[in-house]
Design a protein around this motif. Sequence first.
Motif, mmCIF file in Angstrom:
data_model
loop_
_atom_site.group_PDB
_atom_site.id
_atom_site.type_symbol
_atom_site.label_atom_id
_atom_site.label_comp_id
_atom_site.label_asym_id
_atom_site.label_seq_id
_atom_site.Cartn_x
_atom_site.Cartn_y
_atom_site.Cartn_z
ATOM 1 N N UNK A 180 0.858 -1.189 0.000
ATOM 2 C CA UNK A 180 0.000 0.000 0.000
ATOM 3 C C UNK A 180 0.891 1.234 0.000
ATOM 4 N N UNK A 181 0.743 2.053 -1.021
ATOM 5 C CA UNK A 181 1.568 3.256 -1.122
ATOM 6 C C UNK A 181 0.668 4.451 -1.435
ATOM 7 N N UNK A 182 0.339 5.224 -0.392
ATOM 8 C CA UNK A 182 -0.538 6.386 -0.554
ATOM 9 C C UNK A 182 0.324 7.617 -0.797
ATOM 10 N N UNK A 183 0.084 8.291 -1.924
ATOM 11 C CA UNK A 183 0.835 9.512 -2.254
ATOM 12 C C UNK A 183 -0.135 10.588 -2.720
ATOM 13 N N UNK A 184 0.411 11.735 -3.082
ATOM 14 C CA UNK A 184 -0.423 12.837 -3.575
ATOM 15 C C UNK A 184 -1.104 12.493 -4.896
ATOM 16 N N UNK A 185 -0.653 11.420 -5.526
ATOM 17 C CA UNK A 185 -1.301 10.993 -6.779
ATOM 18 C C UNK A 185 -2.669 10.369 -6.520
ATOM 19 N N UNK A 186 -2.887 9.930 -5.272
ATOM 20 C CA UNK A 186 -4.210 9.432 -4.890
ATOM 21 C C UNK A 186 -5.104 10.634 -4.610
ATOM 22 N N UNK A 187 -6.109 10.843 -5.445
ATOM 23 C CA UNK A 187 -6.950 12.045 -5.325
ATOM 24 C C UNK A 187 -8.392 11.678 -4.964
ATOM 25 N N UNK A 188 -8.922 12.425 -3.997
ATOM 26 C CA UNK A 188 -10.302 12.226 -3.547
ATOM 27 C C UNK A 188 -10.960 13.582 -3.351
ATOM 28 N N UNK A 189 -12.283 13.578 -3.365
ATOM 29 C CA UNK A 189 -13.043 14.823 -3.193
ATOM 30 C C UNK A 189 -13.752 14.832 -1.852
ATOM 31 N N UNK A 190 -13.534 15.891 -1.103
ATOM 32 C CA UNK A 190 -14.245 16.115 0.164
ATOM 33 C C UNK A 190 -15.283 17.194 -0.084
ATOM 34 N N UNK A 191 -16.557 16.819 0.045
ATOM 35 C CA UNK A 191 -17.643 17.747 -0.263
ATOM 36 C C UNK A 191 -18.024 18.565 0.970
ATOM 37 N N UNK A 192 -18.194 19.865 0.746
ATOM 38 C CA UNK A 192 -18.722 20.769 1.757
ATOM 39 C C UNK A 192 -20.192 20.975 1.416
ATOM 40 N N UNK A 193 -21.061 20.266 2.123
ATOM 41 C CA UNK A 193 -22.474 20.192 1.740
ATOM 42 C C UNK A 193 -23.255 21.349 2.346
ATOM 43 N N UNK A 194 -23.937 22.091 1.490
ATOM 44 C CA UNK A 194 -24.755 23.228 1.905
ATOM 45 C C UNK A 194 -26.243 22.887 1.792
#
Length: 448
Positions: free
Chosen positions: A122-136
């Motif tokens: 398992x190698x987690x780097x900045x190439x692993x991209x995810x979206x964190x939603x700010x829900x309004x």
Amino acid sequence: MNITQEKINDLNAVVKIKIAPEDYTEKVEKSIKEQAKKANLPGFRKGMVPAAHIKKMYGRSILVEEINNLLSETLNKHLTDNKVDILGQPLPVLDDTKEFKWDFTDEFEFDYELGLAPEVDVNITSKNKFTKYDVKADEDTLAARIKNIRKSYGKMTNPEVSAEDDVLYAELTQLSADGSVFEGGINHTGSIRLDQVTDKKILKSLVGLKKDDVVELDVQGAFDKNEVIIAKLLNIGEEDAKDLQSKFSITVKNVNRLEEADLNPEFFDKLFGEGAVTDEAGFTAKITEEVEGMFNQDADRKLQNDIYTSLLESVKMELPDKFLRKWLKATNEKLTEQELAEGYEDFAKNLKWTLIENKIIKDNSIEIKYEEVFHTAKQRLDAQFRMYSPSPMPEDQLAQYTATFLKEKDNANRIFDEVKALKVFDYIQSAATIDQKEIAYNKFIELK
């Protein structure tokens, strides 16, 4: 004693344990003497039973017990000393060709199957991209929440004519297929919540009704075959509600309407405490903060699920599936082949995720301290108690409840796993690239 391990492939192995009389004789003789001191048999004074007599009567069962203890100790020591990382537990290989005399001169040989844990990278780097939603909160969702709160503190009225959000207090009588009253059928007076009616055509037929009006109702169609709602309405069991096909005649006894509370200082004080909110703008701001807090908990869960799904797809590993299926059957006697077939995929996914978690924890020296487990357990219990009482429990009493709660092994393991999962997700988010994106709640739920 001789123990060897034969590797079948990268995921399976067999351990062979050979036990000679010199390996077990001393342990068996010691156990027999201890039994003789404790035995209380007719014809002998307590503690004076000859060891030879105990050996004659119970020697074989004592031998079996000591051999089992020796096997367990030897196997566990072998796995620990050789750092053999296994999945499940070792399974004894059944061999009908081996017959033992159990006469204290036997040489025993036992084989055990092992399911080996795969190598995990398992190698987690900045190439692993995810979206964190700010829900309004969108306008409709916020308006619905405000309406529900105002109704919760509102007053009950009895209008002459029913509207869409009203409750019909009515007598429901079961009908036969020809529309006549079903003799001996269901007859119950209950409350029909119009906001639970999902069929628009049926809802329209229930709007505009007055006391003593009689209409026909298809309960399955009205509530989209929801057996929980139907069972409660008719005061019957959920299984009966699920199979119910009859229509009903309803006679309106009363129309009930919950009026929304006025937006005034008295209402604000009930909700938030005296003087905390003084006007409608402040009230709306508070409710917005509350609902967006709940929405962003949903956003956190979505982010975690996205990470879980992504890593399960990207981290390649194989499992000893044949062994694991056999192990699941051996440790769950009531498990059917159908249940095993239907549930194995989810079991395998959860096991793979556990292996990923453990690898991340090991590679990054992540510690899980008792104080963190205690703090999390205390938070969960506090939230639970607040469901029943708005007043917080005194800190010392809450701490005492938490300590007692964690004495139960299952509770402690569950909270430990929760803290472990949170720390792993925190690490992944710190190592990966997390894009922040603002989104309205009505658009967010479309992503799920």
